[in-house]
Design an enzyme around this catalytic site. Structure first.
Site, PDB file in Angstrom:
ATOM      1  N   PRO A 241      27.254 -29.550 -52.489  1.00 24.90           N
ATOM      2  CA  PRO A 241      27.853 -30.133 -51.295  1.00 24.90           C
ATOM      3  C   PRO A 241      26.816 -30.802 -50.417  1.00 24.90           C
ATOM      4  CG  PRO A 241      28.377 -27.805 -51.740  1.00 24.90           C
ATOM      5  CD  PRO A 241      27.468 -28.358 -52.846  1.00 24.90           C
ATOM      6  N   SER A 242      25.484 -30.862 -50.691  1.00 24.16           N
ATOM      7  CA  SER A 242      24.456 -31.377 -49.697  1.00 24.16           C
ATOM      8  C   SER A 242      24.592 -32.761 -49.825  1.00 24.16           C
ATOM      9  CB  SER A 242      23.266 -31.088 -50.072  1.00 24.16           C
ATOM     10  OG  SER A 242      22.252 -31.923 -49.781  1.00 24.16           O
ATOM     11  N   PRO A 243      24.821 -33.544 -48.609  1.00 22.89           N
ATOM     12  CA  PRO A 243      24.909 -34.979 -48.413  1.00 22.89           C
ATOM     13  C   PRO A 243      23.572 -35.539 -49.006  1.00 22.89           C
ATOM     14  CG  PRO A 243      25.809 -34.054 -46.646  1.00 22.89           C
ATOM     15  CD  PRO A 243      25.432 -32.966 -47.320  1.00 22.89           C
TER      16      PRO A 243
END
Length: 461
Positions: free
Chosen positions: A10-12
């Site tokens: 999920p981390s951009p």
């Protein structure tokens, strides 16, 4: 053996690296961390990355790089030479890409976190008008950047597009990018979604969407009636700001931290630069004359003789060393050494500078008289990170002075005004500051620091 990437989908920033790797056909060994279980805080990971962030890249020889921007530019330089246009070697083009990367780390990503943090961690369940304003300011800047351009940094796709799409697509989950308000941004997003490498963004984005939708009960409407964009104030600048006659010219204010870092670099390179002061207290940075040069209305802004304009101190410093430096010691060309300097620059831009401004901007411009305990703790956390970086090193990126030292000393000495650095608690930082003070160009930091000290101390209780 493929490089290892410690990550969470999920981390951009992770997604930006994954997009980059897919674009150049690089297979990475992925090691997923469980952040909720505290994998990133375990001793074995802290030995790799004392800042305990993802993504973190580990090469076969044990070399470690963290910060997505540093990783992406490193991967292109080492493994993606067949796609050099993603991070061009031509100085002017590279400088623009660097500026856009620092816009992502210093503006877009922190504002996304400012909106997401209370929702993801503190039980907030709705998007409020202030959240919309934060997001719209980011979108409005991008709308300006895309004016007359196909991609974020010009006519070709670059790592700046990969970095920003990961954050903007996430921000869009909170505050939608409305096509009738931000048509250029929306068109750019659609073009990004059509690219093959964009697939590396989808999995993490969908995971984020599911989490966000499970927490939000109300999403603020983002129509024209509540549109908040950066205001342009009709203020007249001093006469010297109306024409560009000589080069290079630097628009600045001495007390600005980024300006001080840039001035130290200029002095270290022994450059002759014309300085033009912009009175921020009188809001000269919002005049139409200035925003034509720099739609982000920030200082410093560099204008070359041929009319080339560049803003963001980190991008300016790197550009000046690459173009005018007699050697590359201040910003080394060796890939791993440069990657470390780049990481430290983004640490200053994404951690130190925002935390400093979170304190001093309200004090100087809004009459705030106190510093909260939460702000003090955030500063001390930043000190702890830097203390770790300096273990075994004389300078913040290794054994030699680099532009990372100039950038970080400007923020750290400003932080010290409001949260004094205890020599016993932070011996590495204290010794490093003393070394910096002996540099022949440190006086360019001291002059502006003394000015900002007066502004801060006369307002704080």
């Amino acid at each position: 053996m493929a490089p290892t990437l410690y990550m969470v989908y999920p981390s951009p920033p992770v997604r930006a690296v994954l997009i980059t790797a897919k674009a150049i056909g690089l297979e990475l060994e992925l090691k997923e961390l469980n952040l909720t279980e505290g994998d990133h805080l375990k001793p074995e990971f802290l030995k790799i990355n004392p800042q305990h962030t993802v993504p973190t890249l580990v090469e076969e020889d044990g070399s470690v790089i963290w910060d997505s921007h540093a990783i992406m530019t490193y991967l292109i330089s080492k493994y993606g030479q067949h796609k050099e246009s993603l991070y061009p070697k031509e100085l002017l083009k590279r400088a623009i890409v660097d500026q856009r990367l620092h816009f992502e780390s210093g503006i877009a990503f922190p504002r996304m976190l400012q909106i997401a943090g209370p929702i993801m961690r503190k039980g907030k369940t709705s998007i409020e008008p202030d959240d919309v304003k934060l997001a719209h300011e980011v979108y409005a800047f991008l709308e300006k950047f895309l004016d007359g351009k196909k991609w974020i940094a010009g006519s070709h796709i670059t790592v700046a597009d990969y970095s920003l799409i990961s954050t903007i697509s996430t921000l869009d989950l909170f505050v939608s990018v409305e096509e009738n308000i931000f048509p250029k941004v929306k068109t750019w997003m659609k073009k990004m979604e059509s690219l093959g490498e964009y697939e590396a963004n989808r999995k993490g984005l969908e995971m984020s969407r599911e989490t966000i939708e499970s927490k939000l009960t109300k999403k603020q409407s983002t129509n024209k009636s509540n549109l908040m964009v950066p205001s342009i104030v009709n203020v007249q600048l001093s006469p010297t700001l109306h024409t560009v006659k000589m080069a290079p010219k630097l628009y600045m204010i001495p007390y600005s931290q980024p300006v001080r870092a840039t001035l130290m670099t200029i002095k270290a390179l022994n450059l002759d630069v014309e300085l033009v002061e912009v009175n921020l207290l009188n809001r000269e940075q919002f005049s139409s004359n200035y925003t034509k040069l720099n739609p982000q209305h920030s200082v410093p802004t560099l204008v070359e003789e041929d009319g080339f304009v560049l803003w963001d101190s980190h991008a300016i410093m790197a550009y000046l060393v690459d173009k005018y430096g007699k050697d590359d010691s201040l910003y080394p060309k060796e890939l791993q050494a440069r990657a470390i300097v780049t990481q430290r620059l983004h640490f200053e831009n994404g951690i130190l500078f925002p935390r400093t401004m979170d304190i001093i901007r309200p004090v100087i411009y809004q009459g705030v008289k106190t510093v909260s305990s939460a702000q003090i703790e955030a500063v001390k956390e930043a000190y702890n990170f830097l203390e770790k970086f300096l273990e075994g090193n004389e300078w913040v990126a290794g054994k030699s002075v680099t532009v990372a030292d100039f950038s970080i000393i400007s923020s750290i000495t400003t932080m010290d005004v409001v949260v004094p650095i205890d020599a016993k608690a932070y011996p590495n930082i204290y010794s490093w500051i003393k070394r910096c003070e002996k540099l022949p160009y440190y006086n360019l930091n001291k002059k502006g620091l003394d000015e900002i000290r007066v502004l801060i101390e006369r307002n704080l209780k």
